[in-house]
Design a protein around this motif. Structure first.
Motif, PDB file in Angstrom:
ATOM      1  N   TYR A  70      -2.108   3.837   4.205  1.00 37.54           N
ATOM      2  CA  TYR A  70      -3.418   3.562   3.603  1.00 37.54           C
ATOM      3  C   TYR A  70      -3.783   2.130   3.965  1.00 37.54           C
ATOM      4  O   TYR A  70      -3.163   1.184   3.481  1.00 37.54           O
ATOM      5  N   TYR A  98      -5.759  10.396  -2.600  1.00 30.58           N
ATOM      6  CA  TYR A  98      -4.397   9.982  -2.939  1.00 30.58           C
ATOM      7  C   TYR A  98      -3.520  11.170  -3.313  1.00 30.58           C
ATOM      8  O   TYR A  98      -2.395  10.958  -3.775  1.00 30.58           O
ATOM      9  N   THR A 106       0.850  -1.183   0.000  1.00 33.98           N
ATOM     10  CA  THR A 106       0.000   0.000   0.000  1.00 33.98           C
ATOM     11  C   THR A 106       0.887   1.234   0.000  1.00 33.98           C
ATOM     12  O   THR A 106       2.087   1.157  -0.258  1.00 33.98           O
ATOM     13  N   VAL A 130     -11.509   8.446  -0.321  1.00 32.42           N
ATOM     14  CA  VAL A 130     -10.097   8.390   0.063  1.00 32.42           C
ATOM     15  C   VAL A 130      -9.341   9.342  -0.846  1.00 32.42           C
ATOM     16  O   VAL A 130      -9.684   9.497  -2.026  1.00 32.42           O
ATOM     17  N   GLN A 156      -6.926   6.333   5.171  1.00 32.57           N
ATOM     18  CA  GLN A 156      -5.652   6.792   5.715  1.00 32.57           C
ATOM     19  C   GLN A 156      -5.712   6.776   7.237  1.00 32.57           C
ATOM     20  O   GLN A 156      -6.690   7.246   7.817  1.00 32.57           O
ATOM     21  N   GLN A 205     -10.569   9.535   8.839  1.00 27.64           N
ATOM     22  CA  GLN A 205      -9.221   9.315   8.310  1.00 27.64           C
ATOM     23  C   GLN A 205      -8.252  10.305   8.938  1.00 27.64           C
ATOM     24  O   GLN A 205      -8.604  11.448   9.217  1.00 27.64           O
TER      25      GLN A 205
END
Lengths: 469, 191
Positions: free
Chosen positions: A254, B163, A235, B161, A263, A286
């Motif tokens: 992650y 990135y 990850t 999420v 996260q 997160q």
């Protein structure tokens, strides 16, 4: 998943500092050898004339035992010590090829002082390396060329394992730090480490569109040598932050969640192979970009647990969770002041990302930059009252430093490639950062005055540097 | 689903029945030729042809809809995603008109497949800094999620999420590449 602990704690613990007896003509300035050793020899300071840095030569480390390993260790110690002393710019280091013109000493007590004097050296470092049945003994001394007296002399010992070149480096680092401390009153960084995130392993995991590169946490000596992998994962692991005692790294990982990836802040005890997730993240809470408080008791971080990126602080074990910012804009990437009383962070509440500071309880939030785009503040250790950050310039970023006293910033790096994610060395004299100047993202180190740019990593892409205390 | 299957079965049954009828349908009567006139028997007119008789009306062809998406596994769906990504302007997490259109279409798909859970990935281009981009990508994902929730999609079907700039879709360094990399991207993570 996790941990690589690859340190000879034996070495770190067993570098015992026994004071070497000075030459007979010098009255013993220290008590008999015995732990803990005290710095009592600051009587002789190597000096230069005209206010220039003292010129230091390394006469080399003499292998007392004749095997190849001892010879390799002896050479490595001399070379690394030269680099370590050169790094802080407190001494003018006489070039190795010039030093090689002086005949090698037969023993550490038989330096050809006159020849060193001819070469212009103010001080000469000589040492030896001896393999014994149980380990390694390294002796080092710094001789004042003017008086012929020993300004610094110590004996170090370590396990047999420490004869390996990459481990023998620690002798040089220790000698350099002690010479800097004794001669210049400076806390050197030779024994500090850099943590960073890297894709150098070239491993990939299955992504929804294409395979994606993993990133893991690595540590290295401050000069980039001795790289160790801390996490082994499939990850992304980014943005490591050292605990003040150098035993832990907090980073952003992650993690797999319920039908998702999220996260979370992982705290890894890197020499024990234990890890915790004190912020207890999940897909709806997160947590990322952690920073240890200077006393190690708290971690500040960013979280979306209330629906928006805000700054929070918690105790190291996850207790005492507290929200510090409350703004519909983005608040992200906290850094602590050296006293732990203030926190700087990035916020785009003014319309673009800028650097803000606040008290550690969240009160007194104020904007300190008014540039195009600023991010990733990092507070300098004392005695400098400054904050470094990345600032948009041209198509990329430069590293700038804000002076809290006079409210002025100056640019430290050039604008070749993009330069981001600054992190101060623990003595505040150097800044590690990520730069794309050579193509891929690599860690570089630059002195706070913009000189002495050095490339630290060369393999894969590397980012998010953080400097141990 | 059970209901839909039942309905399909009924339709299919009807289809079979229709086919059966067709097979057993009596042949259409053809006009019989007039018998030859007797050699010398007066002048009787020929009998009129019998009218054509219609069989039962043929039922229309059944409509069979094939759902190629429902039959695919997650990898296949995500490799060639039915969802439109939302693209963003530089340094922005505002869902513009184009983004809203994309999300309207995405919401229709989510309503059609109520069993799907999706993860909205927030991505940024390389022109932002690594740390701020983590938060910016998060805001982009959250902005897409908020809009979908406003269209009636339950929030618990939508994960997010960020990135940041870690996984660009286009590795290039051009305006074109950057515009592709500033996105909220949908991944089906459960069905």
């Amino acid at each position: 998943m996790t941990k690589t602990i690859l340190f000879a704690s034996a070495l770190a613990g067993a570098v015992s500092l026994g004071a070497q007896q000075p030459p007979a003509q010098q009255p013993p300035a220290q008590p008999p050898a015995g732990p803990p050793p005290q710095q009592t020899e600051v009587t002789i300071t190597i000096a230069s004339t005209g206010g220039l840095p003292p010129k230091i030569a390394i006469a080399g480390f003499i292998p007392v035992t004749t095997d190849a390993e001892t010879a390799a260790a002896a050479k490595a110690i001399g070379d690394v010590l030269w680099d370590d002393l050169n790094f802080e710019r407190e001494f003018y280091m006489i070039a190795k090829d010039a030093a090689a013109t002086v005949p090698r000493a037969a023993s550490i007590d038989q330096l050809p002082i006159d020849r060193w004097k001819e070469l212009g050296a103010n001080g000469v470092i000589v040492g030896n390396v001896q393999r014994t049945g149980s380990g390694l003994i390294v002796r080092a001394k710094l001789v004042d060329v003017g008086s012929g007296r020993t300004a610094f002399g110590k004996e170090y010992s370590g396990s047999l394992d420490s004869i390996k070149v990459e481990r023998a480096r620690l002798y040089a680092h220790t000698i350099a730090d002690e010479i800097h401390q004794q001669q210049r009153g400076l806390r050197g960084v030779a024994r500090t480490k850099l943590a960073f995130s890297s894709d150098r392993a070239g491993e990939r995991f299955k992504g929804p569109v294409a395979d994606r590169g993993i990133k893991d946490i690595y540590i290295a000596d401050y000069d980039g040598a001795n790289v160790k992998r801390v996490t082994v994962s499939t990850t992304l692991n980014v943005a490591p932050a050292w605990s003040p005692d150098g035993q832990m790294l907090a980073y952003t990982s992650y993690l797999p969640g319920s039908f998702s990836v999220f996260q979370d802040v992982v705290v890894s005890m890197i020499y024990k192979g234990m890890r915790q997730t004190p912020a207890h993240g999940d897909p709806n809470r997160q947590n990322y970009l952690p920073a240890f408080s200077p006393d190690g008791s708290k971690i500040a971080f960013t979280s979306n647990r209330d629906g928006n990126p805000e700054i929070y602080v918690m105790n190291r074990d996850g207790g005492g969770m507290r929200r510090l910012t409350n703004n519909p804009a983005i608040d992200v990437t906290p850094t602590w002041s050296p006293a732990g009383t203030q926190i700087a962070f990035t916020s785009d509440r003014s319309g673009s990302p800028q650097i803000y500071i606040m008290n550690a309880d969240g009160t007194g939030q104020q904007k300190i930059t008014s540039e195009s785009y600023c991010d990733r503040p990092t507070w300098s250790p004392a005695p400098f009252n400054e904050i470094a950050y990345a600032s948009r310039a041209g198509g990329g970023y430069v590293i700038r430093v804000y002076n809290i006293e006079n409210h002025e910033s100056h640019t430290v790096s050039d604008n070749i490639g993009s330069n981001e994610s600054p992190a101060f060395s623990p003595n505040g004299r150097h800044i590690a950062f990520t730069s794309s100047r050579n193509g891929r993202d690599q860690i570089f180190v630059i002195d706070r005055d913009g000189q002495n740019l050095r490339q630290i990593t060369r393999e894969g892409n590397n980012g998010y540097p953080n400097w141990s205390q | 689903m059970r209901q839909r299957r039942f309905a399909a079965a009924v339709v299919f049954g009807a289809f079979l029945a229709a086919g059966a009828c067709h097979k057993n349908k009596p042949p259409i009567a053809r006009p019989t030729p007039a018998p030859p006139a007797p050699a010398s028997t007066g002048t009787r007119p020929p009998a009129p042809p019998e009218p054509v008789r219609e069989a039962q009306p043929i039922p229309p062809e059944p409509t069979v809809t094939s759902d190629t998406l429902a039959g695919k596994d997650l990898d296949e769906i995500n490799k060639n995603s039915p969802f439109q990504p939302v693209f963003f302007a530089l340094d922005s997490f505002d869902v513009d008109q184009g983004g809203q259109q994309a999300l309207n279409a995405d919401a229709d798909i989510l309503k059609k497949y109520p069993g799907w859970t999706i993860t909205i990935e927030g991505h940024c281009d390389e022109r932002g800094t690594a740390e701020y981009n983590l938060a910016l990508g998060e805001r982009r994902a959250l902005a897409a999620k908020t809009y979908l929730v406003s269209l009636g999609i339950p929030a618990d079907r939508l994960r997010t999420v960020s990135y940041g700039k870690e996984f660009p879709f286009d590795p290039g360094h051009s305006e074109d590449a950057w515009s592709k990399n500033r996105r909220a991207h949908f991944v089906v993570t459960s069905k």
